[in-house]
Design an enzyme around this catalytic site. Structure first.
Site, short mmCIF file in Angstrom:
data_model
loop_
_atom_site.label_atom_id
_atom_site.label_comp_id
_atom_site.label_asym_id
_atom_site.label_seq_id
_atom_site.Cartn_x
_atom_site.Cartn_y
_atom_site.Cartn_z
N CYS A 35 -0.06 79.34 17.57
CA CYS A 35 0.22 80.77 17.46
C CYS A 35 1.72 81.09 17.61
O CYS A 35 2.47 80.80 16.70
CB CYS A 35 -0.66 81.54 18.44
SG CYS A 35 -0.87 83.24 17.93
N ARG B 73 -3.48 93.69 13.28
CA ARG B 73 -3.49 92.50 14.12
C ARG B 73 -4.78 91.70 13.87
O ARG B 73 -5.86 92.28 13.77
CB ARG B 73 -3.41 92.94 15.59
CG ARG B 73 -3.05 91.84 16.53
CD ARG B 73 -2.70 92.33 17.92
NE ARG B 73 -2.37 91.18 18.73
CZ ARG B 73 -1.18 90.59 18.76
NH1 ARG B 73 -0.16 91.10 18.09
NH2 ARG B 73 -0.97 89.52 19.50
N HIS C 282 -6.50 79.68 19.47
CA HIS C 282 -6.49 79.31 20.89
C HIS C 282 -7.88 78.79 21.21
O HIS C 282 -8.76 78.76 20.35
CB HIS C 282 -6.19 80.54 21.74
CG HIS C 282 -4.92 81.24 21.37
ND1 HIS C 282 -3.68 80.73 21.65
CD2 HIS C 282 -4.70 82.41 20.73
CE1 HIS C 282 -2.75 81.57 21.21
NE2 HIS C 282 -3.34 82.59 20.64
N1 GLN Z 1 3.48 87.32 19.38
C1 GLN Z 1 2.88 86.67 18.28
C2 GLN Z 1 2.04 87.59 17.39
O1 GLN Z 1 1.49 88.55 17.86
C3 GLN Z 1 2.04 85.49 18.77
C4 GLN Z 1 0.85 85.88 19.58
C5 GLN Z 1 0.12 84.71 20.18
O2 GLN Z 1 0.72 83.70 20.53
N2 GLN Z 1 -1.16 84.83 20.36
O3 GLN Z 1 1.94 87.33 16.21
#
Ligand code: GLN
Length: 244
Positions: free
Chosen positions: A94, A130, A198
């Site tokens: 990520c 998102r 994750h």
């Molecule tokens: N900050 C990054 C995003 O939102 C990565 C988020 C994360 O590591 N889950 O794309």
């Protein structure tokens, strides 16, 4: 001939440690030890030199601001680049995946571009929505065998691959890189792997963990039957959940 120890370097938990991806280090170490291979896990933090003799480097998820700091520190240190030049494996999740690319953007309405480490031919830009939720992908291992990978994605960045990167997997359920059906990226050498899920993802997907270990050791590993039977029940639950 005895196998040299596997040295696993967990990079900057204080910056990229909010999603529990450090569990990937425990999975790699345990799967090596179950096969009689010594494994050492080292936690590296900014301000002290990053070991440059690691076999596997792990980057995890984190927030936008921390990504910028991590890139600055890693570039100033130089140890990760030396390790990659010597053939180390980098497995990045990520935020860690995003910083491996050429650039990524942070912020909301006022999007700002940040330079990445440039070790993977990808770029990341904020997307309109998102991506949050369970993800299921189909991974083709370089030997042609296929595995389903499960995990949990949570990212606002959308990642586009350049010609020197290939997708790690194809999305069956979820979002992945940018909605184009691809997930993750692998460098031309195969030794830098970035992915969104994750979980930790290597705990949920032992075949991927063994692939990372095989890259680090430079040889195939025999399957672990006792771990596989314990994992099978959990896998069935995960697949039922994500496909519901
Ligand atoms: N900050 C990054 C995003 O939102 C990565 C988020 C994360 O590591 N889950 O794309």
């Amino acid at each position: 001939m005895t196998t040299p120890p596997v040295k696993i370097v967990v990079v900057y938990q204080s910056l990229l440690g909010i999603y529990g991806d450090q569990g990937n280090s425990r999975v790699l170490a345990q799967r090596a030890r179950w096969r009689g291979i010594e494994a050492e896990v080292v936690f590296a933090e900014p301000g002290t030199p990053l070991p440059d003799d690691g076999s596997v480097y792990l980057l995890g998820g984190g927030e936008d601001a921390a990504q910028t700091t991590a890139v600055r520190e890693l570039k100033a240190d130089g140890g990760l680049f030396r390790a990659l030049d010597s053939g180390a494996v980098l497995f990045a999740v990520c935020a860690g995946y995003q910083i491996c690319g050429h650039s990524f953007t942070i912020g909301g309405a006022e999007e700002e571009e940040r330079a990445g480490l440039g070790v993977l031919d990808v770029t990341t830009r904020r997307g309109p929505v998102r991506a949050v939720g369970e993800i299921l992908t189909r991974w083709s291992k370089p030997d042609g065998s296929q595995y389903l990978l499960t995990g949990f994605e949570n990212h606002g960045g959308y990642t586009t691959l350049g010609p020197d990167a290939t997708p790690l997997a194809r999305v069956e359920v979820g979002f992945g890189n940018n909605g184009d059906g691809t997930e993750g990226a692998v460098s031309a050498s195969g030794r830098v792997i970035g992915t969104y899920p994750h979980g930790p993802v290597l705990a949920r997907n032992p075949e991927l963990a063994d692939h990372v270990l095989e890259l680090a050791l430079g040889r195939p590993l025999e399957p672990l039957s006792r771990a596989a039977s314990a994992h099978a029940g959990l896998r069935t639950e995960r697949l039922a959940f994500v496909r519901r």
